[in-house]
Design an enzyme around this catalytic site. Structure first.
Site, short mmCIF file in Angstrom:
data_model
loop_
_atom_site.label_atom_id
_atom_site.label_comp_id
_atom_site.label_asym_id
_atom_site.label_seq_id
_atom_site.Cartn_x
_atom_site.Cartn_y
_atom_site.Cartn_z
N CYS A 46 -17.11 3.07 2.49
CA CYS A 46 -16.34 2.40 1.61
C CYS A 46 -17.01 1.12 1.43
O CYS A 46 -17.60 0.52 2.44
CB CYS A 46 -14.93 2.19 2.39
SG CYS A 46 -13.67 1.21 1.43
N ARG A 100 -9.44 7.23 2.66
CA ARG A 100 -9.27 6.02 1.72
C ARG A 100 -8.56 6.75 0.61
O ARG A 100 -8.97 7.40 -0.31
CB ARG A 100 -10.64 5.65 1.22
CG ARG A 100 -10.68 4.48 0.43
CD ARG A 100 -9.97 3.29 0.80
NE ARG A 100 -9.85 2.18 0.07
CZ ARG A 100 -8.87 1.62 -0.71
NH1 ARG A 100 -7.57 2.09 -0.48
NH2 ARG A 100 -9.13 0.70 -1.55
N TYR A 151 -14.67 -3.01 -7.26
CA TYR A 151 -15.82 -2.57 -6.51
C TYR A 151 -16.92 -3.60 -6.98
O TYR A 151 -18.00 -2.88 -7.38
CB TYR A 151 -15.75 -1.18 -6.25
CG TYR A 151 -14.95 -0.57 -5.69
CD1 TYR A 151 -14.86 -0.68 -4.31
CD2 TYR A 151 -13.97 0.04 -6.38
CE1 TYR A 151 -13.80 -0.16 -3.47
CE2 TYR A 151 -13.03 0.87 -5.63
CZ TYR A 151 -12.97 0.89 -4.26
OH TYR A 151 -11.75 1.30 -3.55
N HIS A 184 -2.15 0.47 -17.71
CA HIS A 184 -1.79 0.63 -16.39
C HIS A 184 -2.61 1.78 -15.75
O HIS A 184 -2.56 2.94 -16.51
CB HIS A 184 -0.26 0.81 -16.08
CG HIS A 184 -0.14 0.84 -14.81
ND1 HIS A 184 -0.06 2.16 -13.99
CD2 HIS A 184 0.52 0.20 -13.90
CE1 HIS A 184 0.34 1.72 -12.97
NE2 HIS A 184 0.82 0.64 -12.65
N HIS A 216 3.47 -4.33 -3.38
CA HIS A 216 3.70 -4.97 -4.59
C HIS A 216 4.80 -6.14 -4.22
O HIS A 216 5.11 -7.06 -5.12
CB HIS A 216 4.47 -4.15 -5.60
CG HIS A 216 3.58 -2.97 -6.01
ND1 HIS A 216 3.61 -1.91 -5.30
CD2 HIS A 216 2.74 -2.95 -6.87
CE1 HIS A 216 2.77 -1.08 -6.15
NE2 HIS A 216 2.22 -1.73 -6.89
#
Length: 738
Positions: free
Chosen positions: A304, A256, A441, A154, A178
Site C-alpha cells: 500500500c 485493504r 494516491y 460519486h 463520514h
C-alpha cells in the site's frame, strides 16, 4: 484525433447500474470513438400531491463541492467514499463497546430553520425522490438535501442511491468515516428544505430506520490481524507473522478495502468485459481465460502507498489516512494469464503506433464494488511487465478478501493499481478519472499542505525503495534463533534458506534459550537476583530481522543497519529465498521483497536506578503508583513513562535500517523531507528505539532487562499509543474530531 465522451454518466446509466448493483462503467476520451452528446439533467415532472409543500423549492443549480473541501484532512469528504478510512480509536476487532458516533441533529429546533426554505413530509420524499427517481434526495437530522447533481461524480455507484428517499444517518453509523465536519459542510451545499415538524420525534429527528448492513457477508478474517478499521476492513499482520516466511500466508496477507467485499460473484457466472479504443467490446468468462490462454505465475510483493504512514506521523507530522505500521505489505505467488495476451486476443493492436503511442494510452481496471484505477498501457502489454489477470494465490483459489474470482496483479507498482474483483478493462487515451487515480494516491512537497494542485503531480505507479525492522532480540533474549543457526525460518516453506553474508564483523551467537523475545512478548524475563549495574554489559548481543523492497522490479542489493542511531553502520545478511527450491521466484524481474537478518553487539549505555525501591516512604500519586506497579511487573508498555518520573531518565539507543536497490536508489534519512499530509510513500530510514531498565526482582534485588514493549505496527505499543493520543488531541484542537 481522439474525441471526448463526457466523464459524467447520465442519470439513466446511474439508475441502470444501481439496479444491477455493479459499478458504473468508466467513461473517458477514447480513440476513434463517436462523440456522445452530453445530456442535460432531466427536468422533474410537476407532481400533484397533497403533501407537496405549498412553497416550491428554490431553483436547482449544480453544486460541485470545491476541491479544498473534498480533500481537506486528506479524506475525500463525500457521503459514501471509503478510500481513505481513518480511525483514531484503538485498533480493536470489536467496536461494539465503543460509544456511538452518530452525529447530533443538524437542527434540533424548528425556530433555527431558514424560513425561506420549505418543509417536506417524509412520505413525499420517500415516494417521489427515492432510488429510482431522476432527482434523488436524502435527509440528515431534520434537513433535506437534493443530491442529484452530485451523484454522477460519486465513486460509490449504487451506494448513495440506497439512501435516496430516506436518511443517510444509518449508513453513517456503519461508515464512521463520514462523521466529519467537512462532510457535513459539503452536504449543506445541497440543502433544499426541512423535514416537516409532524414527522420529527422529541429529539428533533425523524424516527430511526433500519437498513441492511452491506458488510454482513464479508469473509471471516484471522484474529491475529491488527485491525485499523472494521467497516470496511483494513488490517495488517503482526510483526511476528509478517516476514516469518518468504510467502505471506493467504490468511495473513494484509487487507485493504474501500468498501465491502462483493458476494454476488462466482466462478464462471460473471464476465470480464474488455473495451477497446474504438468502443468494441470482447467478453470473457473465467473458464474461457483458463482454457484459451497459457497459465503464468509471478512472485510479487504488493504494498500500500500508505505503508509505514504511522512512521511519518511519529517523525514528521500529522498525516491523514490509515495509520499503517510496517505491515501494509505482503508477498505471494500469483497465478493467472498475462493481460497483454488477453488484450491482443480482444483485438488491441498493441504494436500499432509504436512505443510512444503505448505510453500515451492507459489500461483502466474497474472492480465490482466501484473501485477503479489505471496503469500505462506500456506496462500492461510489455512482456517483462508480468501484469496478470490472476485467479490463484499461493497455490490456492484467490480468496474473497483478495479479489475472487479475478483480480489484476501489477508487479512493482503500488497495490492500488492491482484492482480486485475485476469486472471491466477499458483502453483509453487518459488515465482513470476516479479519485483513487487522480487524487488519493499522489505525493507532494512538505510545504504544500492539505490542498495541493492535484493535477500537477503524477499518480503513484512504481514504488520507491523501503525497508523495515520487524523483529528485535536483545541480551539473554538472543537465543538459538533458527536463521542464525542455519536452520532456516522454522516453517514449512523455508527450512533450507540460503543466507548470503555481506556483513563485515558479524558472528553467530549461541546463548541459552529463554522464553523472552524482546519486541514480541509483553513480559520480560525474570530479573537476575544481582544488584543492578551502572551500565549495560560490553558487547551485549542483539539480533534483528526485517524486509526490504523496491518497485519497478529493481533488486535489493544492500541493507545497512545501525545500532547507535546512525553513528556507525554495518551490513545485514540478505536471505536468498529465490534460490530455495521450496520458494522459487517466478517472473521477469525482481518483483518480490528481500528478507534480511542481522546480529551484532550493542553500545554500552548508562542505566537509571532500579524503579520504585521498596524503601520509599512517601506514597505516589494514584496515576504514578499505577505506572510504578506496571514497571515492577516488567511490562515494556510502561517504560516510556519512566522518563517522566524523578530520577528515572531513560537511556536508550535507536536501531536503524535502510536499503539500496540495484539502481543505487536508497531511502531518505528523514520523513520530514518527504512529508505530505496524505502520508504516502513513507520510506525514510526505519527507526526503532530500545531501552535498558533496572527492575526490582524477588527479594528486593534488581536486575537488567531490555524493553521495547509489545510490537505493534511500525514501532512498539507505547509509541503507537502516543501517536494515537497526539493525533486525537490535534484533531480535537482543529475541530476535526469525530
Amino acid at each position: 484525433m481522439a474525441t471526448r465522451i463526457p466523464r459524467i454518466a447520465t442519470r439513466e446509466q446511474l439508475l441502470k447500474h444501481a439496479a444491477r448493483r455493479v459499478p458504473i462503467n468508466p467513461t473517458a476520451r477514447r480513440l476513434h470513438t463517436t462523440t456522445v452528446p452530453r445530456r442535460n439533467p432531466p427536468t422533474p415532472t410537476p407532481r400533484s400531491n397533497p403533501q407537496t409543500p405549498s412553497k416550491p423549492p428554490p431553483p436547482k443549480t449544480a453544486r460541485v463541492a470545491p476541491s479544498s473541501l473534498l480533500l481537506t484532512s486528506g479524506l475525500l469528504a463525500s457521503l459514501f467514499v471509503f478510500s481513505q478510512t481513518h480511525d483514531d480509536d484503538d485498533h480493536d476487532d470489536d467496536t461494539s463497546s465503543r460509544p456511538s458516533l452518530s452525529p447530533s441533529p443538524t437542527t434540533t429546533s424548528t425556530s433555527s430553520r431558514d424560513p425561506s426554505l420549505p418543509t417536506y413530509r417524509l412520505s413525499f420524499i420517500r415516494h417521489n425522490h427515492g432510488p429510482t427517481s431522476p432527482e434523488p434526495w436524502v435527509t440528515l437530522g431534520d434537513k433535506v438535501y437534493n443530491i442529484t447533481d452530485w451523484i454522477p461524480a460519486h465513486p460509490g455507484g449504487d451506494v448513495i442511491l440506497r439512501a435516496a428517499g430516506g436518511s443517510v444517518e444509518p449508513y453513517w453509523n456503519i461508515f464512521s468515516i463520514h462523521h466529519s465536519p467537512h462532510v457535513k459542510e459539503i452536504l449543506e451545499g445541497y440543502l433544499v428544505g426541512y423535514v416537516s415538524p409532524s414527522d420529527l420525534g422529541p429529539d428533533g429527528k425523524p424516527p430511526p430506520a433500519s437498513i441492511e448492513d452491506p458488510f454482513v457477508n464479508d469473509p471471516i478474517r484471522d484474529k491475529r490481524l491488527i485491525t485499523h478499521t472494521l467497516k470496511p476492513r483494513n488490517a495488517e499482520p503482526p510483526n511476528g507473522e509478517l516476514d516469518k516466511s518468504f510467502l505471506t500466508g493467504n490468511e495473513m496477507f494484509y487487507v485493504r478495502h474501500h468498501m465491502w467485499v462483493p458476494d454476488d460473484a462466482g466462478e464462471g457466472e460473471e464476465e470480464l468485459v474488455v473495451e477497446l479504443p474504438g468502443g468494441e467490446e470482447r467478453r470473457y468468462t473465467l473458464g474461457e481465460l483458463k482454457r484459451r490462454f497459457k497459465t503464468e505465475r509471478v512472485t510479487a510483493t504488493l504494498q500500500c502507498s500508505g505503508n509505514r504512514r504511522n512512521d511519518m506521523t511519529r517523525h514528521a507530522g500529522k498525516t491523514n489516512g490509515l495509520q499503517w505500521g510496517v505491515g501494509a505489505i505482503s508477498n505471494a505467488v500469483w497465478e493467472g494469464v498475462r493481460l497483454g495476451d488477453v488484450l491482443r486476443d480482444a483485438g488491441l493492436e498493441v504494436e500499432k503506433g509504436g512505443e510512444d503511442q503505448r505510453k500515451k494510452m492507459h489500461a483502466w481496471f474497474v472492480g465490482r464494488e466501484a473501485y477503479s484505477a489505471s496503469i500505462p498501457l506500456a506496462k500492461a502489454v510489455e512482456g517483462t511487465g508480468d501484469v496478470l489477470l490472476a485467479w490463484g494465490m499461493n497455490g490456492e483459489v484467490l480468496p474473497r478478501d483478495h479479489g475472487f474470482p479475478l483480480r489484476v496483479v501489477v508487479p512493482g507498482n503500488v497495490a492500488a493499481r492491482s484492482v480486485k474483483w475485476l469486472s471491466k478493462i477499458v483502453i483509453a487515451d487518459e488515465e482513470a478519472t476516479s479519485q483513487w487515480q487522480r487524487r488519493d494516491y499522489k505525493s507532494f512537497g512538505p510545504n504544500e499542505g492539505a490542498s495541493p494542485d492535484w493535477d500537477r503531480a503524477p499518480s503513484i505507479q512504481e514504488m520507491p525503495v523501503t525497508s523495515a525492522i520487524t523483529g528485535v532480540w536483545v541480551g539473554e533474549c538472543v537465543k538459538k534463533v533458527p536463521w542464525m543457526m542455519g536452520g532456516g525460518d522454522n516453517n514449512n516453506n523455508n527450512n533450507n534458506n540460503k543466507i548470503t553474508s555481506v556483513g563485515s564483523g558479524q558472528r553467530t551467537i549461541d546463548m541459552a534459550a529463554t522464553p523472552q523475545k524482546v519486541g514480541f512478548t509483553a513480559k520480560p524475563t525474570t530479573p537476575t537476583a544481582t544488584p543492578c549495574p551502572k551500565t549495560t554489559p560490553d558487547k551485549e548481543p542483539i539480533a534483528l530481522q526485517g524486509y526490504a523492497y523496491s518497485g519497478g522490479g529493481r533488486k535489493i542489493t544492500r541493507v545497512d543497519v545501525s545500532l547507535d542511531g546512525g553513528a556507525t553502520w554495518d551490513q545485514a545478511e540478505l536471505v536468498d529465498d529465490c534460490s530455495n527450491p521450496a520458494t522459487p521466484c517466478y517472473g521477469s524481474k525482481s518483483w518480490a521483497w528481500t528478507r534480511w537478518r542481522y546480529n551484532g553487539t550493542l553500545p554500552v549505555l548508562s542505566l537509571p536506578p532500579a524503579s520504585f525501591p521498596s524503601t520509599a516512604t512517601a506514597p505516589l500519586p494514584p496515576a504514578l503508583a499505577k505506572v510504578g506497579q506496571d514497571c515492577e511487573d516488567g511490562f515494556g508498555r510502561s517504560v516510556g513513562l519512566m522518563g517522566r518520573l524523578p530520577n528515572h531518565k531513560k537511556q536508550c539507543t535507536t536501531l536503524i535500517v535502510k536499503a539500496t536497490d540495484e539502481s543505487y536508489n536508497t531511502q531518505p534519512e528523514s520523513h520530514k523531507g518527504i512529508y505530505n499530509v496524505r502520508g504516502n510513500l513513507a520510506t525514510a530510514w526505519h527507526r526503532v528505539k530500545i531501552c535498558p531498565e533496572c527492575t526490582k526482582g524477588n527479594g528486593g534485588k534488581g536486575g537488567l532487562v531490555w524493553n521495547t514493549g509489545e510490537t505493534y505496527g511500525c514501532g512498539f505499543r507505547k509509541e503507537a499509543e502516543e501517536v494515537r493520543e497526539g493525533m486525537r488531541a490535534a484533531s480535537e484542537s482543529t475541530g476535526n474530531g469525530k
